[in-house]
Design a protein around this motif. Structure first.
Motif, PDB file in Angstrom:
ATOM      1  N   ARG A 100       0.825  -1.212   0.000  1.00 36.94           N
ATOM      2  CA  ARG A 100       0.000   0.000   0.000  1.00 36.94           C
ATOM      3  C   ARG A 100       0.861   1.264   0.000  1.00 36.94           C
ATOM      4  N   ARG A 125      -3.246  -3.672  -6.518  1.00 35.15           N
ATOM      5  CA  ARG A 125      -4.487  -4.159  -5.908  1.00 35.15           C
ATOM      6  C   ARG A 125      -4.555  -5.687  -5.945  1.00 35.15           C
ATOM      7  N   ASP A 128      -2.203  -6.934  -3.298  1.00 38.43           N
ATOM      8  CA  ASP A 128      -2.782  -6.723  -1.977  1.00 38.43           C
ATOM      9  C   ASP A 128      -3.870  -7.751  -1.697  1.00 38.43           C
TER      10      ASP A 128
END
Length: 387
Positions: A100, A125, A128
């Motif tokens: 992040r 993303r 993550d």
């Protein structure tokens, strides 16, 4: 601190800690240490955000006379650097925070092309999300392997010249950048050329040939009665042996000087210090004068002097680094090499040709050469018989 501890505890390296970068560079240049590892400022921060921004920059400085060491050291450092990524992937929660942070850095990076931003957003993303799935999985059973770090597309272990941006937009993921330079006495920290590393050995072999030739000539003059006839003249023992010693000194110095002329004008070798080079040649020549006198004293015949002389000199050269660099010899031979004048001759000549040694650094090899030469000369003159 964690990376430095890995290098110290890894077992591949004998690490000397507590030196500043200047002290380490001086030790490598003078041959006291084989190499140095520099972790540049920002290394710790770069290790926390491996997916964006400047890479972990590791600088290697090596002794140019131990060129093979550079590749081996590069491999060891690369191994420990990428081991850290495997450890990070074993902790998905901490890794998600790093992902992040990298995504935030990417969004603030104005150098990223607008067309590439959705690609990087999707990448971060997805990563993550994957880490979130791993975080929610039950704890791994003992012995299970943690997810491995992705293999880098850049070649961080190559011998580099300049640091480059590690952002994906700059040409691939490169979380580790390792650059290598040779530490010498040259102004730009590079040797004049590769011939500067090999000419000290050539000079020593030329000096050995001169010393052995003078020793055999002295034995020949004794066995054929030339020295007895010379004693009819008003010449003392000191005159006869001293004249031979001076002749040997002049010839060995002349051979070394001629070889350096060839090195300078044909092979473009630029010595770092002519005064230190002259001092090294003089001390090495005096040492070989003493060796010559001792060989002549213990040789009964010309054949015996030739065989024994080459046998002794080749043995000294073998253990002293005149044939094979000391780096590739067993540890017990390295310890034994301190008795060989070849080792100290090489160190003295290298100090004047490419190490850039000062007078204090030249004191040890030159002092040992003078001590060996003096002991051999005094012992040889006492044992030598004119008839």
């Amino acid at each position: 601190a964690q990376f430095a501890a890995k290098l110290k505890d890894g077992g591949e390296l004998a690490v000397v800690a507590g030196l500043s970068q200047q002290q380490a560079q001086a030790a490598v240049r003078s041959g006291k240490l084989r190499a140095m590892i520099v972790l540049n400022p920002g290394f710790g921060e770069a290790r926390k955000r491996p997916f964006w921004g400047e890479p972990m920059h590791i600088e290697l400085g090596v002794d140019p006379s131990r060129a093979a060491l550079a590749s081996m050291l590069n491999g060891v450092v690369t191994k420990h650097a990428y081991e850290g990524f495997s450890e990070m992937f074993a902790d998905p929660a901490a890794m998600r925070g790093q992902v992040r942070d990298s995504m935030d850095l990417m969004r603030k990076d104005n150098s990223v092309a607008p067309a590439m931003r959705p690609v990087f957003e999707l990448f971060f993303r997805s990563l993550d999300s994957m880490l979130g799935s791993l975080e929610n999985q039950p704890e791994q059973s003992p012995g299970a392997q943690p997810p491995s770090a992705p293999s880098p597309s850049g070649s961080g272990g190559e011998r580099g010249d300049q640091a480059t941006d590690a952002a994906p937009a700059s040409g691939g993921w490169q979380p580790v950048l390792i650059t290598t330079k040779e530490i010498t006495g040259q102004k730009r920290d590079i040797p004049a050329n590769s011939f500067a590393l090999t000419f000290p050995q050539g000079i020593i072999w030329g000096m050995m040939g001169c010393a052995l030739s003078f020793a055999i000539t002295l034995v020949m003059e004794r066995t054929r009665g030339t020295l007895i006839r010379l004693r009819v003249a008003p010449l003392s023992r000191v005159h006869l042996l001293g004249g031979k010693a001076i002749g040997c000194f002049i010839v060995t110095c002349s051979v070394a000087a001629m070889l350096m002329v060839v090195a300078r004008f044909v092979f473009k070798v630029q010595p770092t210090s002519y005064p230190m080079l002259i001092l090294a040649i003089a001390c090495t020549s005096l040492c070989f004068v003493g060796v010559m006198m001792l060989l002549a004293a213990v040789s009964k015949t010309e054949a015996a002097g030739n065989g024994m002389g080459w046998g002794v000199l080749l043995l000294l050269s073998m253990i002293g680094g005149g044939m094979v660099p000391l780096e590739f010899l067993p540890s017990f031979i390295k310890s034994l090499s301190v008795v060989s004048p070849i080792r100290w001759s090489l160190l003295a000549l290298e100090g004047g040709i490419f190490r850039g040694s000062d007078l204090a650094e030249m004191a040890l090899p030159c002092g040992i050469l003078l001590a060996i030469g003096s002991v051999c000369f005094l012992l040889g003159t006492r044992l030598f018989r004119l008839d």
